[in-house]
Design a protein around this motif. Sequence first.
Motif, PDB file in Angstrom:
ATOM      1  N   SER A 170      33.707   4.096 -18.514  1.00 11.44           N
ATOM      2  CA  SER A 170      34.919   4.906 -18.603  1.00 11.44           C
ATOM      3  C   SER A 170      35.028   5.454 -20.024  1.00 11.44           C
ATOM      4  CB  SER A 170      36.157   4.062 -18.290  1.00 11.44           C
ATOM      5  OG  SER A 170      36.082   3.503 -17.000  1.00 11.44           O
ATOM      6  N   TYR A 171      35.669   6.622 -20.157  1.00 15.17           N
ATOM      7  CA  TYR A 171      35.810   7.239 -21.478  1.00 15.17           C
ATOM      8  C   TYR A 171      37.148   6.836 -22.087  1.00 15.17           C
ATOM      9  CZ  TYR A 171      35.486  10.605 -25.241  1.00 15.17           C
ATOM     10  OH  TYR A 171      35.407  11.186 -26.484  1.00 15.17           O
ATOM     11  N   ASP A 172      37.080   6.167 -23.220  1.00 18.77           N
ATOM     12  CA  ASP A 172      38.273   5.742 -23.943  1.00 18.77           C
ATOM     13  C   ASP A 172      38.431   6.661 -25.153  1.00 18.77           C
ATOM     14  OD1 ASP A 172      40.385   4.471 -25.090  1.00 18.77           O
ATOM     15  OD2 ASP A 172      39.351   2.590 -25.524  1.00 18.77           O
ATOM     16  N   TYR A 173      39.318   7.649 -25.024  1.00 21.23           N
ATOM     17  CA  TYR A 173      39.468   8.643 -26.094  1.00 21.23           C
ATOM     18  C   TYR A 173      40.467   8.211 -27.159  1.00 21.23           C
ATOM     19  CZ  TYR A 173      43.868   9.939 -23.867  1.00 21.23           C
ATOM     20  OH  TYR A 173      45.138   9.903 -23.346  1.00 21.23           O
ATOM     21  N   ARG A 218      35.917   4.542 -29.735  1.00 19.10           N
ATOM     22  CA  ARG A 218      36.309   5.674 -28.904  1.00 19.10           C
ATOM     23  C   ARG A 218      35.043   6.293 -28.326  1.00 19.10           C
ATOM     24  NH1 ARG A 218      40.055   5.508 -32.994  1.00 19.10           N
ATOM     25  NH2 ARG A 218      42.239   5.865 -32.374  1.00 19.10           N
ATOM     26  N   GLY A 219      34.937   6.259 -27.014  1.00 18.23           N
ATOM     27  CA  GLY A 219      33.747   6.779 -26.354  1.00 18.23           C
ATOM     28  C   GLY A 219      33.587   6.147 -24.986  1.00 18.23           C
ATOM     29  N   TYR A 220      32.365   6.244 -24.426  1.00 20.96           N
ATOM     30  CA  TYR A 220      32.089   5.659 -23.114  1.00 20.96           C
ATOM     31  C   TYR A 220      31.806   4.170 -23.263  1.00 20.96           C
ATOM     32  CZ  TYR A 220      31.855  10.327 -21.140  1.00 20.96           C
ATOM     33  OH  TYR A 220      32.171  11.601 -20.730  1.00 20.96           O
ATOM     34  N   GLU A 221      32.497   3.371 -22.458  1.00 14.95           N
ATOM     35  CA  GLU A 221      32.335   1.925 -22.583  1.00 14.95           C
ATOM     36  C   GLU A 221      32.692   1.212 -21.287  1.00 14.95           C
ATOM     37  OE1 GLU A 221      35.384  -0.207 -24.906  1.00 14.95           O
ATOM     38  OE2 GLU A 221      36.226   1.782 -25.348  1.00 14.95           O
ATOM     39  N   ASP A 252      32.627   8.426 -30.050  1.00 14.06           N
ATOM     40  CA  ASP A 252      33.197   9.759 -30.017  1.00 14.06           C
ATOM     41  C   ASP A 252      32.825  10.517 -31.288  1.00 14.06           C
ATOM     42  OD1 ASP A 252      34.625  11.958 -29.443  1.00 14.06           O
ATOM     43  OD2 ASP A 252      36.595  11.050 -29.726  1.00 14.06           O
TER      44      ASP A 252
END
Length: 231
Positions: free
Chosen positions: A182-185, A194-197, A231
């Motif tokens: 999931s993308y955590d912006y 911040r990014g895909y994790e 990110d």
Amino acid sequence: DVRGVLYAYLGGEAVGPATLDLLFGDVNPSGKLAESFPKRLEDNPSYLYYFGDEQNRTEYREGVFVGYRYYDKKNIDVLFPFGYGLSYTTFDWEVTDMSFEEGENLSWTAEEDAEFTVTVNVTNTGDVAGKEVVEVYMTAPYIEGEIEKAHVSLVGFAKTDLIEPGDSDEVTVTFNGYDFASYDYSDANGNDFRGYELDAGEYVVKVMRNSHEVADSRSFTLSEGVEYAQD
């Protein structure tokens, strides 16, 4: 009382003969919907946020909940779900192998990503030859107030060869741990990333006929979170 609808727009110059082949049963359809069909125009998110008399811009409020994910989140009963499709025959599915055991504890890194396989034996139980599509979805652990996640997300699919009545074909769907990410912006889970994790916790892999109908499932536990891309 409508028993079936042939969805054949944007078919190109060969759409006419292809439509006749399908309607007269010379070819058995095996396509699946790439979108959900709502029952009411008002259920579509664009109906709520498209500009009108009182506003002059379109507002995109769906976030990650696009398409079938939106209808699942809102618990909206749709006419036809994402991944749905009819055939002139019927199929039985049997999951013969998954590359992990039920409840198994797993771990991997972004550099050495995990690979998963799901193998399904598909048997034609009708009296017309046809092809079938096996769809695999995933449900990730959700923590309220942290990273937004869909209830189910498609991670892979595979279509069988043409199966004669009474015969079977085996297909294998392959996907990676990254497909669960999931993308955590906004660093919603507070891990300074911040990014895909992936969050640690229970993941459920679901073999489904469409985004609403589960044929089989198996879960595993990810012991540690995985950070894929900054990110």
